[in-house]
Design a protein around this motif. Structure first.
Motif, PDB file in Angstrom:
ATOM      1  N   ALA A   1       4.742  -0.378 -15.884  1.00  0.00           N
ATOM      2  CA  ALA A   1       5.238   0.962 -15.104  1.00  0.00           C
ATOM      3  C   ALA A   1       4.150   1.360 -14.413  1.00  0.00           C
ATOM      4  O   ALA A   1       4.128   1.866 -13.274  1.00  0.00           O
ATOM      5  N   VAL A   2       2.965   1.409 -14.817  1.00  0.00           N
ATOM      6  CA  VAL A   2       1.682   1.804 -14.182  1.00  0.00           C
ATOM      7  C   VAL A   2       1.334   0.986 -12.953  1.00  0.00           C
ATOM      8  O   VAL A   2       0.898   1.318 -12.024  1.00  0.00           O
ATOM      9  N   VAL A   3       1.688  -0.257 -13.214  1.00  0.00           N
ATOM     10  CA  VAL A   3       1.423  -1.156 -11.937  1.00  0.00           C
ATOM     11  C   VAL A   3       2.325  -0.971 -11.005  1.00  0.00           C
ATOM     12  O   VAL A   3       2.049  -0.817  -9.743  1.00  0.00           O
ATOM     13  N   ALA A   4       3.864  -0.678 -11.193  1.00  0.00           N
ATOM     14  CA  ALA A   4       4.863  -0.274 -10.266  1.00  0.00           C
ATOM     15  C   ALA A   4       4.345   1.099  -9.783  1.00  0.00           C
ATOM     16  O   ALA A   4       4.406   1.129  -8.457  1.00  0.00           O
ATOM     17  N   LEU A   5       3.807   2.024 -10.483  1.00  0.00           N
ATOM     18  CA  LEU A   5       3.408   3.379  -9.957  1.00  0.00           C
ATOM     19  C   LEU A   5       2.423   3.040  -8.717  1.00  0.00           C
ATOM     20  O   LEU A   5       2.539   3.663  -7.624  1.00  0.00           O
ATOM     21  N   ALA A   6       1.338   2.261  -9.142  1.00  0.00           N
ATOM     22  CA  ALA A   6       0.223   2.031  -8.322  1.00  0.00           C
ATOM     23  C   ALA A   6       0.888   1.379  -7.095  1.00  0.00           C
ATOM     24  O   ALA A   6       0.355   1.615  -5.847  1.00  0.00           O
ATOM     25  N   VAL A   7       1.707   0.337  -7.162  1.00  0.00           N
ATOM     26  CA  VAL A   7       2.307  -0.220  -5.790  1.00  0.00           C
ATOM     27  C   VAL A   7       3.209   1.071  -5.038  1.00  0.00           C
ATOM     28  O   VAL A   7       3.030   1.094  -3.810  1.00  0.00           O
ATOM     29  N   GLY A   8       4.094   1.689  -5.710  1.00  0.00           N
ATOM     30  CA  GLY A   8       4.649   2.808  -5.088  1.00  0.00           C
ATOM     31  C   GLY A   8       3.734   3.730  -4.384  1.00  0.00           C
ATOM     32  O   GLY A   8       4.027   4.134  -3.338  1.00  0.00           O
ATOM     33  N   THR A   9       2.599   3.861  -4.924  1.00  0.00           N
ATOM     34  CA  THR A   9       1.657   5.002  -4.346  1.00  0.00           C
ATOM     35  C   THR A   9       1.051   4.485  -3.023  1.00  0.00           C
ATOM     36  O   THR A   9       0.681   5.102  -2.174  1.00  0.00           O
ATOM     37  N   GLN A  10       1.130   3.307  -2.801  1.00  0.00           N
ATOM     38  CA  GLN A  10       0.420   2.647  -1.630  1.00  0.00           C
ATOM     39  C   GLN A  10       1.349   2.004  -0.682  1.00  0.00           C
ATOM     40  O   GLN A  10       1.104   1.843   0.554  1.00  0.00           O
ATOM     41  N   LEU A  11       2.714   1.725  -1.134  1.00  0.00           N
ATOM     42  CA  LEU A  11       3.426   0.944  -0.322  1.00  0.00           C
ATOM     43  C   LEU A  11       3.724   1.367   1.181  1.00  0.00           C
ATOM     44  O   LEU A  11       3.848   0.886   2.166  1.00  0.00           O
ATOM     45  N   PRO A  12       3.990   2.875   1.088  1.00  0.00           N
ATOM     46  CA  PRO A  12       4.279   3.415   2.522  1.00  0.00           C
ATOM     47  C   PRO A  12       3.152   3.004   3.609  1.00  0.00           C
ATOM     48  O   PRO A  12       3.704   2.486   4.683  1.00  0.00           O
ATOM     49  N   ASP A  13       2.130   3.188   3.127  1.00  0.00           N
ATOM     50  CA  ASP A  13       0.982   2.672   4.242  1.00  0.00           C
ATOM     51  C   ASP A  13       0.874   1.246   4.419  1.00  0.00           C
ATOM     52  O   ASP A  13       0.318   0.769   5.418  1.00  0.00           O
ATOM     53  N   LEU A  14       1.204   0.530   3.171  1.00  0.00           N
ATOM     54  CA  LEU A  14       1.020  -0.919   3.538  1.00  0.00           C
ATOM     55  C   LEU A  14       2.127  -1.714   4.475  1.00  0.00           C
ATOM     56  O   LEU A  14       1.961  -2.563   5.041  1.00  0.00           O
ATOM     57  N   ILE A  15       3.100  -0.839   4.491  1.00  0.00           N
ATOM     58  CA  ILE A  15       4.057  -1.141   5.297  1.00  0.00           C
ATOM     59  C   ILE A  15       3.917  -0.778   6.903  1.00  0.00           C
ATOM     60  O   ILE A  15       3.700  -1.552   7.824  1.00  0.00           O
ATOM     61  N   ASP A  16       3.671   0.802   6.855  1.00  0.00           N
ATOM     62  CA  ASP A  16       3.390   1.171   8.274  1.00  0.00           C
ATOM     63  C   ASP A  16       2.062   1.137   9.084  1.00  0.00           C
ATOM     64  O   ASP A  16       2.408   0.876  10.181  1.00  0.00           O
ATOM     65  N   LYS A  17       0.956   1.005   8.312  1.00  0.00           N
ATOM     66  CA  LYS A  17      -0.091   0.863   8.900  1.00  0.00           C
ATOM     67  C   LYS A  17      -0.376  -0.481   9.674  1.00  0.00           C
ATOM     68  O   LYS A  17      -0.894  -0.296  10.879  1.00  0.00           O
ATOM     69  N   PRO A  18      -0.251  -1.571   9.109  1.00  0.00           N
ATOM     70  CA  PRO A  18      -0.315  -2.842   9.845  1.00  0.00           C
ATOM     71  C   PRO A  18       0.637  -2.910  10.928  1.00  0.00           C
ATOM     72  O   PRO A  18       0.414  -3.651  11.952  1.00  0.00           O
ATOM     73  N   LEU A  19       1.610  -2.764  10.596  1.00  0.00           N
ATOM     74  CA  LEU A  19       3.100  -2.800  11.779  1.00  0.00           C
ATOM     75  C   LEU A  19       2.905  -1.919  12.813  1.00  0.00           C
ATOM     76  O   LEU A  19       3.272  -2.206  13.710  1.00  0.00           O
ATOM     77  N   ALA A  20       2.048  -0.957  12.534  1.00  0.00           N
ATOM     78  CA  ALA A  20       1.816  -0.107  13.816  1.00  0.00           C
ATOM     79  C   ALA A  20       0.431  -0.266  14.447  1.00  0.00           C
ATOM     80  O   ALA A  20       0.412  -0.447  15.558  1.00  0.00           O
ATOM     81  N   TRP A  21      -0.511  -0.202  13.749  1.00  0.00           N
ATOM     82  CA  TRP A  21      -2.111  -0.389  14.131  1.00  0.00           C
ATOM     83  C   TRP A  21      -2.446  -1.783  14.513  1.00  0.00           C
ATOM     84  O   TRP A  21      -3.112  -2.033  15.611  1.00  0.00           O
ATOM     85  N   GLN A  22      -1.871  -2.665  13.894  1.00  0.00           N
ATOM     86  CA  GLN A  22      -2.275  -4.256  14.210  1.00  0.00           C
ATOM     87  C   GLN A  22      -1.264  -4.815  15.092  1.00  0.00           C
ATOM     88  O   GLN A  22      -1.662  -5.647  15.806  1.00  0.00           O
ATOM     89  N   PHE A  23       0.008  -4.726  14.805  1.00  0.00           N
ATOM     90  CA  PHE A  23       1.046  -5.441  15.454  1.00  0.00           C
ATOM     91  C   PHE A  23       2.054  -4.661  16.236  1.00  0.00           C
ATOM     92  O   PHE A  23       2.563  -5.351  17.049  1.00  0.00           O
ATOM     93  N   ALA A  24       1.627  -3.311  16.393  1.00  0.00           N
ATOM     94  CA  ALA A  24       2.600  -2.365  17.262  1.00  0.00           C
ATOM     95  C   ALA A  24       4.079  -2.514  17.154  1.00  0.00           C
ATOM     96  O   ALA A  24       4.710  -2.406  18.258  1.00  0.00           O
ATOM     97  N   VAL A  25       4.383  -2.959  16.205  1.00  0.00           N
ATOM     98  CA  VAL A  25       6.028  -3.042  15.919  1.00  0.00           C
ATOM     99  C   VAL A  25       6.539  -1.730  15.735  1.00  0.00           C
ATOM    100  O   VAL A  25       7.677  -1.665  16.182  1.00  0.00           O
ATOM    101  N   LEU A  26       5.757  -0.806  14.966  1.00  0.00           N
ATOM    102  CA  LEU A  26       6.278   0.576  14.709  1.00  0.00           C
ATOM    103  C   LEU A  26       5.575   1.551  15.437  1.00  0.00           C
ATOM    104  O   LEU A  26       4.455   1.313  16.127  1.00  0.00           O
TER     105      LEU A  26
END
Length: 187
Positions: free
Chosen positions: A30-55
């Motif tokens: 559960a703590v690993v799932a928590l850690a993933v949850g705390t970072q996932l919004p940025d792991l989705i949005d930042k690369p897709l916006a900053w690197q690939f301009a998809v978002l």
């Protein structure tokens, strides 16, 4: 909010949840799932916006409460089948904590327009003044003002608490590192 701030807020929220609901400390997968949850919004949005301009920007798809709700409902349905509800609860606390952590600073500043990302795509994407670039570009632009110091302080508190809890979740990631027994101990 920076990654370490999101992780700290998530761990503190999850610890409070476990303590108030079960009188137990955080533990295991559960703590690993928590850690993933705390970072996932940025792991989705930042690369897709900053690197690939998809978002449209670094706070859109993954930072939307609508997307979060759909994701959490789907995960909850799967978790019920595999008896993984605690991990999904931890993930959800981390994910939702991330969204509200990002909304905190603009809300405190009275700049409510900048919390519109929570309603994306119903609320149009926000035009930020930030330059595009990768994570390192943004990291090097870090202003060590009161807000950054506050996040670092939260991180120190959360890391100390994680250490006091005997580094839960580390045994899942590092083979041979065992968590203390019995598995579920009160605080």
């Amino acid at each position: 909010m920076w990654p370490w701030g999101h992780a700290a807020v998530g761990y503190l929220l999850y610890t409070a949840y476990r303590r108030s609901r079960f009188d137990l400390r955080p533990h295991g997968v559960a703590v690993v799932a928590l850690a993933v949850g705390t970072q996932l919004p940025d792991l989705i949005d930042k690369p897709l916006a900053w690197q690939f301009a998809v978002l449209p920007n670094g706070r859109s798809f993954g930072h939307s409460l609508l997307i979060a709700a759909a994701l959490l409902v789907a995960l909850w349905l799967v978790a019920r089948r595999f008896d993984a509800r605690e991990s999904v609860a931890a993930f959800g606390i981390g994910y939702i904590g991330h969204l509200f952590g990002d909304a905190l600073y603009p809300a405190l500043a009275g700049e409510f327009h900048y919390v519109g990302f929570l309603g994306w795509p119903l609320i149009p994407a926000i035009e930020y003044e930030l330059a595009t670039g990768g994570f390192l570009d943004h990291l090097f632009a870090l202003d060590l003002g009161p807000l950054a110091l506050f996040e670092l302080g939260l991180t120190v508190v959360a890391a100390a608490l994680w250490y006091r809890h005997e580094l839960p979740g580390l045994g899942v990631l590092v083979p041979g590192y065992g968590e203390s027994t019995p598995e579920e101990r009160p605080e």
